[in-house]
Design a protein around this motif. Sequence first.
Motif, PDB file in Angstrom:
ATOM      1  N   GLY A 163      17.401  35.204  -0.385  1.00  0.00           N
ATOM      2  CA  GLY A 163      17.837  36.065  -1.474  1.00  0.00           C
ATOM      3  C   GLY A 163      16.898  36.095  -2.658  1.00  0.00           C
ATOM      4  N   GLY A 164      15.609  35.984  -2.410  1.00  0.00           N
ATOM      5  CA  GLY A 164      14.646  36.021  -3.492  1.00  0.00           C
ATOM      6  C   GLY A 164      14.466  34.710  -4.231  1.00  0.00           C
ATOM      7  N   GLY A 165      15.153  33.656  -3.778  1.00  0.00           N
ATOM      8  CA  GLY A 165      15.022  32.339  -4.404  1.00  0.00           C
ATOM      9  C   GLY A 165      14.778  31.269  -3.362  1.00  0.00           C
ATOM     10  N   THR A 166      14.808  30.034  -3.791  1.00  0.00           N
ATOM     11  CA  THR A 166      14.606  28.917  -2.879  1.00  0.00           C
ATOM     12  C   THR A 166      15.775  27.947  -2.960  1.00  0.00           C
ATOM     13  OG1 THR A 166      13.387  27.675  -4.548  1.00  0.00           O
ATOM     14  CG2 THR A 166      12.091  29.044  -3.045  1.00  0.00           C
ATOM     15  N   GLN A 167      15.958  27.191  -1.885  1.00  0.00           N
ATOM     16  CA  GLN A 167      16.996  26.170  -1.829  1.00  0.00           C
ATOM     17  C   GLN A 167      16.378  24.843  -1.417  1.00  0.00           C
ATOM     18  OE1 GLN A 167      19.706  28.837   0.763  1.00  0.00           O
ATOM     19  NE2 GLN A 167      21.083  27.310  -0.093  1.00  0.00           N
ATOM     20  N   ASP A 168      16.795  23.790  -2.111  1.00  0.00           N
ATOM     21  CA  ASP A 168      16.436  22.438  -1.710  1.00  0.00           C
ATOM     22  C   ASP A 168      17.382  21.982  -0.602  1.00  0.00           C
ATOM     23  OD1 ASP A 168      14.635  22.527  -3.802  1.00  0.00           O
ATOM     24  OD2 ASP A 168      15.890  21.331  -5.158  1.00  0.00           O
ATOM     25  N   SER A 169      17.055  20.872   0.038  1.00  0.00           N
ATOM     26  CA  SER A 169      17.928  20.257   1.042  1.00  0.00           C
ATOM     27  C   SER A 169      18.013  18.762   0.810  1.00  0.00           C
ATOM     28  CB  SER A 169      17.399  20.487   2.460  1.00  0.00           C
ATOM     29  OG  SER A 169      17.681  21.777   2.909  1.00  0.00           O
ATOM     30  N   VAL A 170      19.227  18.252   0.792  1.00  0.00           N
ATOM     31  CA  VAL A 170      19.448  16.813   0.857  1.00  0.00           C
ATOM     32  C   VAL A 170      19.349  16.414   2.321  1.00  0.00           C
ATOM     33  CG1 VAL A 170      21.079  14.921   0.474  1.00  0.00           C
ATOM     34  CG2 VAL A 170      20.976  16.831  -1.148  1.00  0.00           C
ATOM     35  N   MET A 171      18.517  15.437   2.621  1.00  0.00           N
ATOM     36  CA  MET A 171      18.330  14.978   3.992  1.00  0.00           C
ATOM     37  C   MET A 171      19.188  13.728   4.210  1.00  0.00           C
ATOM     38  SD  MET A 171      16.271  17.393   4.560  1.00  0.00           S
ATOM     39  CE  MET A 171      15.878  17.098   6.286  1.00  0.00           C
ATOM     40  N   LEU A 172      20.006  13.773   5.253  1.00  0.00           N
ATOM     41  CA  LEU A 172      20.911  12.669   5.555  1.00  0.00           C
ATOM     42  C   LEU A 172      20.680  12.174   6.976  1.00  0.00           C
ATOM     43  CD1 LEU A 172      22.886  15.183   4.111  1.00  0.00           C
ATOM     44  CD2 LEU A 172      24.131  13.092   3.614  1.00  0.00           C
ATOM     45  N   GLY A 173      20.993  10.906   7.188  1.00  0.00           N
ATOM     46  CA  GLY A 173      20.853  10.322   8.516  1.00  0.00           C
ATOM     47  C   GLY A 173      22.021   9.411   8.844  1.00  0.00           C
ATOM     48  N   LEU A 174      22.366   9.360  10.134  1.00  0.00           N
ATOM     49  CA  LEU A 174      23.429   8.500  10.637  1.00  0.00           C
ATOM     50  C   LEU A 174      22.869   7.726  11.826  1.00  0.00           C
ATOM     51  CD1 LEU A 174      26.548   7.783  10.726  1.00  0.00           C
ATOM     52  CD2 LEU A 174      26.700   9.569  12.462  1.00  0.00           C
ATOM     53  N   LEU A 175      23.002   6.402  11.806  1.00  0.00           N
ATOM     54  CA  LEU A 175      22.531   5.554  12.905  1.00  0.00           C
ATOM     55  C   LEU A 175      23.707   5.122  13.762  1.00  0.00           C
ATOM     56  CD1 LEU A 175      19.982   3.273  11.015  1.00  0.00           C
ATOM     57  CD2 LEU A 175      19.577   5.482  12.133  1.00  0.00           C
ATOM     58  N   SER A 176      23.527   5.181  15.072  1.00  0.00           N
ATOM     59  CA  SER A 176      24.628   4.867  15.977  1.00  0.00           C
ATOM     60  C   SER A 176      25.160   3.462  15.767  1.00  0.00           C
ATOM     61  CB  SER A 176      24.191   5.054  17.430  1.00  0.00           C
ATOM     62  OG  SER A 176      23.145   4.158  17.764  1.00  0.00           O
ATOM     63  N   ARG A 177      24.262   2.492  15.540  1.00  0.00           N
ATOM     64  CA  ARG A 177      24.724   1.098  15.409  1.00  0.00           C
ATOM     65  C   ARG A 177      25.617   0.919  14.188  1.00  0.00           C
ATOM     66  NH1 ARG A 177      21.318  -1.098  11.538  1.00  0.00           N
ATOM     67  NH2 ARG A 177      19.271  -0.115  11.380  1.00  0.00           N
ATOM     68  N   GLU A 178      25.372   1.688  13.133  1.00  0.00           N
ATOM     69  CA  GLU A 178      26.215   1.602  11.939  1.00  0.00           C
ATOM     70  C   GLU A 178      27.535   2.335  12.151  1.00  0.00           C
ATOM     71  OE1 GLU A 178      22.504   1.350   8.756  1.00  0.00           O
ATOM     72  OE2 GLU A 178      23.599   3.254   8.997  1.00  0.00           O
ATOM     73  N   TYR A 179      27.484   3.468  12.824  1.00  0.00           N
ATOM     74  CA  TYR A 179      28.689   4.263  13.053  1.00  0.00           C
ATOM     75  C   TYR A 179      29.647   3.550  13.997  1.00  0.00           C
ATOM     76  CZ  TYR A 179      31.430   8.537  13.662  1.00  0.00           C
ATOM     77  OH  TYR A 179      32.439   9.470  13.663  1.00  0.00           O
TER      78      TYR A 179
END
Length: 198
Positions: A163-179
């Motif tokens: 839409g004529g602009g930009t968006q940032d992204s928060v990068m997230l991660g999930l590890l199987s051993r923690e879940y």
Amino acid sequence: MATLPTLRGEHIALRQPRGDDLDDLFALFGNADVTRYWSHGPWTARRQAETYLRDIHAGASSGQLLQWALTLPAHDRLLGTVTLYGFARDHARCEIGFALHPGHWGQGLARDAVHTAIAHALGSLAIQRIEADVDPANHSSLRLLESLGFVREGLARERYRLGGGTQDSVMLGLLSREYIAERPIAPRLAEQTSPFSR
């Protein structure tokens, strides 16, 4: 065409998208509230849903994009989607995305669906790490993912141009051993076999 396994959550079912889902698929991704933080704007023509459905089926056949229709078992209509994609099989890694029609927000359905897809990924697909990227302003999705154990790992600046602009992204991660240490990982399968099991 490969068939996705049907997965059962506490209140939802995730099943293979079908041709009779086209109107609901168009209503979902044609909604500006749904696509507000998406990587594309709202759809404007039904043919976009037709192309998308073909891409979903092609992705399932290749094993690189597994996208389920999020439904309520009693009604079996597509209310949203949950997707596992970006598979790096050698590294036991993939990404997750999800969308839900605003008429069903606030009922816990998205959380149930995402948990169910995670359980399938970590269990049947032997995935060790799941990643997600979320617009920093999308507080609801960030809360949902963090409630399931995802950890913020960084910020990708100006990742999308829309839409004529930009968006940032928060990068997230999930590890199987923690879940797995905190939650069960066995969704109820309506179909006991998966063509994508390792």
